[in-house]
Motif scaffolding. Structure first.
Motif, mmCIF file in Angstrom:
data_model
loop_
_atom_site.group_PDB
_atom_site.id
_atom_site.type_symbol
_atom_site.label_atom_id
_atom_site.label_comp_id
_atom_site.label_asym_id
_atom_site.label_seq_id
_atom_site.Cartn_x
_atom_site.Cartn_y
_atom_site.Cartn_z
ATOM 1 N N VAL A 71 0.840 -1.204 0.000
ATOM 2 C CA VAL A 71 0.000 0.000 0.000
ATOM 3 C C VAL A 71 0.870 1.248 0.000
ATOM 4 C CG1 VAL A 71 -1.566 1.375 1.417
ATOM 5 C CG2 VAL A 71 -2.039 -1.047 1.015
ATOM 6 N N ALA A 72 1.894 1.269 0.844
ATOM 7 C CA ALA A 72 2.759 2.445 0.927
ATOM 8 C C ALA A 72 3.457 2.727 -0.402
ATOM 9 C CB ALA A 72 3.790 2.253 2.036
ATOM 10 N N GLY A 80 3.701 10.965 -5.723
ATOM 11 C CA GLY A 80 5.008 11.580 -5.884
ATOM 12 C C GLY A 80 5.678 11.881 -4.558
ATOM 13 N N ALA A 81 5.474 10.998 -3.579
ATOM 14 C CA ALA A 81 6.013 11.224 -2.236
ATOM 15 C C ALA A 81 7.520 10.999 -2.205
ATOM 16 C CB ALA A 81 5.325 10.289 -1.242
ATOM 17 N N SER A 82 8.169 11.611 -1.243
ATOM 18 C CA SER A 82 9.606 11.452 -1.055
ATOM 19 C C SER A 82 9.907 10.114 -0.385
ATOM 20 C CB SER A 82 10.155 12.583 -0.190
ATOM 21 O OG SER A 82 9.634 12.490 1.132
ATOM 22 N N GLY A 83 11.171 9.730 -0.427
ATOM 23 C CA GLY A 83 11.577 8.516 0.256
ATOM 24 C C GLY A 83 11.344 8.604 1.752
ATOM 25 N N ALA A 84 11.571 9.798 2.308
ATOM 26 C CA ALA A 84 11.359 9.990 3.744
ATOM 27 C C ALA A 84 9.888 9.817 4.102
ATOM 28 C CB ALA A 84 11.849 11.376 4.165
ATOM 29 N N ALA A 85 9.008 10.348 3.262
ATOM 30 C CA ALA A 85 7.572 10.214 3.518
ATOM 31 C C ALA A 85 7.151 8.750 3.423
ATOM 32 C CB ALA A 85 6.776 11.063 2.533
ATOM 33 N N ALA A 128 -0.659 3.502 6.795
ATOM 34 C CA ALA A 128 0.341 3.891 5.796
ATOM 35 C C ALA A 128 -0.273 4.782 4.724
ATOM 36 C CB ALA A 128 0.954 2.640 5.164
ATOM 37 N N ALA A 129 -1.449 4.383 4.245
ATOM 38 C CA ALA A 129 -2.124 5.186 3.227
ATOM 39 C C ALA A 129 -2.531 6.549 3.780
ATOM 40 C CB ALA A 129 -3.353 4.445 2.712
ATOM 41 N N ALA A 130 -3.059 6.560 4.994
ATOM 42 C CA ALA A 130 -3.499 7.820 5.601
ATOM 43 C C ALA A 130 -2.341 8.788 5.776
ATOM 44 C CB ALA A 130 -4.158 7.544 6.950
ATOM 45 N N ALA A 131 -1.179 8.259 6.150
ATOM 46 C CA ALA A 131 -0.010 9.117 6.338
ATOM 47 C C ALA A 131 0.418 9.766 5.020
ATOM 48 C CB ALA A 131 1.142 8.304 6.921
ATOM 49 N N LEU A 132 0.446 8.982 3.950
ATOM 50 C CA LEU A 132 0.874 9.509 2.657
ATOM 51 C C LEU A 132 -0.177 10.431 2.032
ATOM 52 C CD1 LEU A 132 2.511 6.261 1.344
ATOM 53 C CD2 LEU A 132 3.692 8.455 1.601
ATOM 54 N N LEU A 133 -1.443 10.179 2.342
ATOM 55 C CA LEU A 133 -2.520 11.021 1.815
ATOM 56 C C LEU A 133 -2.762 12.255 2.675
ATOM 57 C CD1 LEU A 133 -5.017 8.175 0.841
ATOM 58 C CD2 LEU A 133 -3.631 9.569 -0.712
#
Length: 206
Positions: A71-72, A80-85, A128-133
């Motif tokens: 999912v992450a 287009g998230a960063s590696g850190a994100a 994981a999805a919530a954090a990236l979104l």
């Protein structure tokens, strides 16, 4: 990935590509093939668990990797998230995957006939999805509500027919849908009416 050419992985990719028409925003694990966000997470999770050689949290008796990481990766790529994100999202997912079963009580789950690995990774993949979104605290509350409603069903051993490799894929799919729907990424209104803000507020207060 060692599991890429195993039958469960091949079947999962075929399924995902058939639903997405061979195109999409997310790459299928260990390939250059692409599919839609939810379909890619499903196929990647099934690939990651195809030989059951993935990671394990002994204290919680869960295998978080296939669902959480799949999912992450899918969400990070499409956003287009960063590696850190991405790393922060995976960490959040692992924390929830390990902590939720222990909070509920491993003995309680065992006596109820509910599998820990059907519960922890569901909350983990949604986290994981919530954090990236970048969902708001209120939206995250709603994500947990959805996960709690689905956790018992996904934890029942009999839910998986024929292959245990399917469970992480379903969990990844459901956890991602919970977060993505609240983020407005899924066009599901034709299937089910999205609750109004007033309805969700009343549900949380109940």
């Amino acid at each position: 990935v060692a599991c890429r050419d195993l039958e469960p992985a091949v079947l999962a990719r075929t399924y995902a590509i058939s639903l997405s028409g061979g195109c999409g925003a997310a790459t299928l694990l260990a390939t250059r093939q692409r599919a839609g966000l939810v379909d890619a997470a499903f196929a990647s999770a099934m690939t990651g668990h195809a030989a059951e050689i993935n990671d394990f949290i002994p204290s919680a008796f869960v295998q978080p990797g296939p669902a959480v990481v799949s999912v992450a990766l899918a969400v990070a790529e499409t956003r287009g998230a960063s590696g850190a994100a991405l790393l922060r999202a995976v960490m959040a997912g692992y924390e929830l995957a390990g902590r939720v079963p222990k909070a509920l009580g491993l003995g309680n789950l065992r006596r109820a006939g509910i599998a820990n690995h059907g519960i922890g990774p569901l909350f983990g993949s949604a986290a994981a999805a919530a954090a990236l979104l970048r969902l708001s605290p209120e939206q995250i509350d709603d994500v947990w509500t959805f996960c709690a409603q689905q956790a018992a069903m996904l934890g029942i051993e009999q839910i998986v027919v024929g292959s245990c490799e399917v469970r992480p894929a379903i969990i990844a799919q459901v956890g991602l849908i919970n977060a993505a729907w609240l983020a407005g990424l899924l066009a599901v209104d034709a299937l089910i009416a999205k609750p109004s803000d007033e309805t969700m507020k009343a549900a949380r207060a109940a």
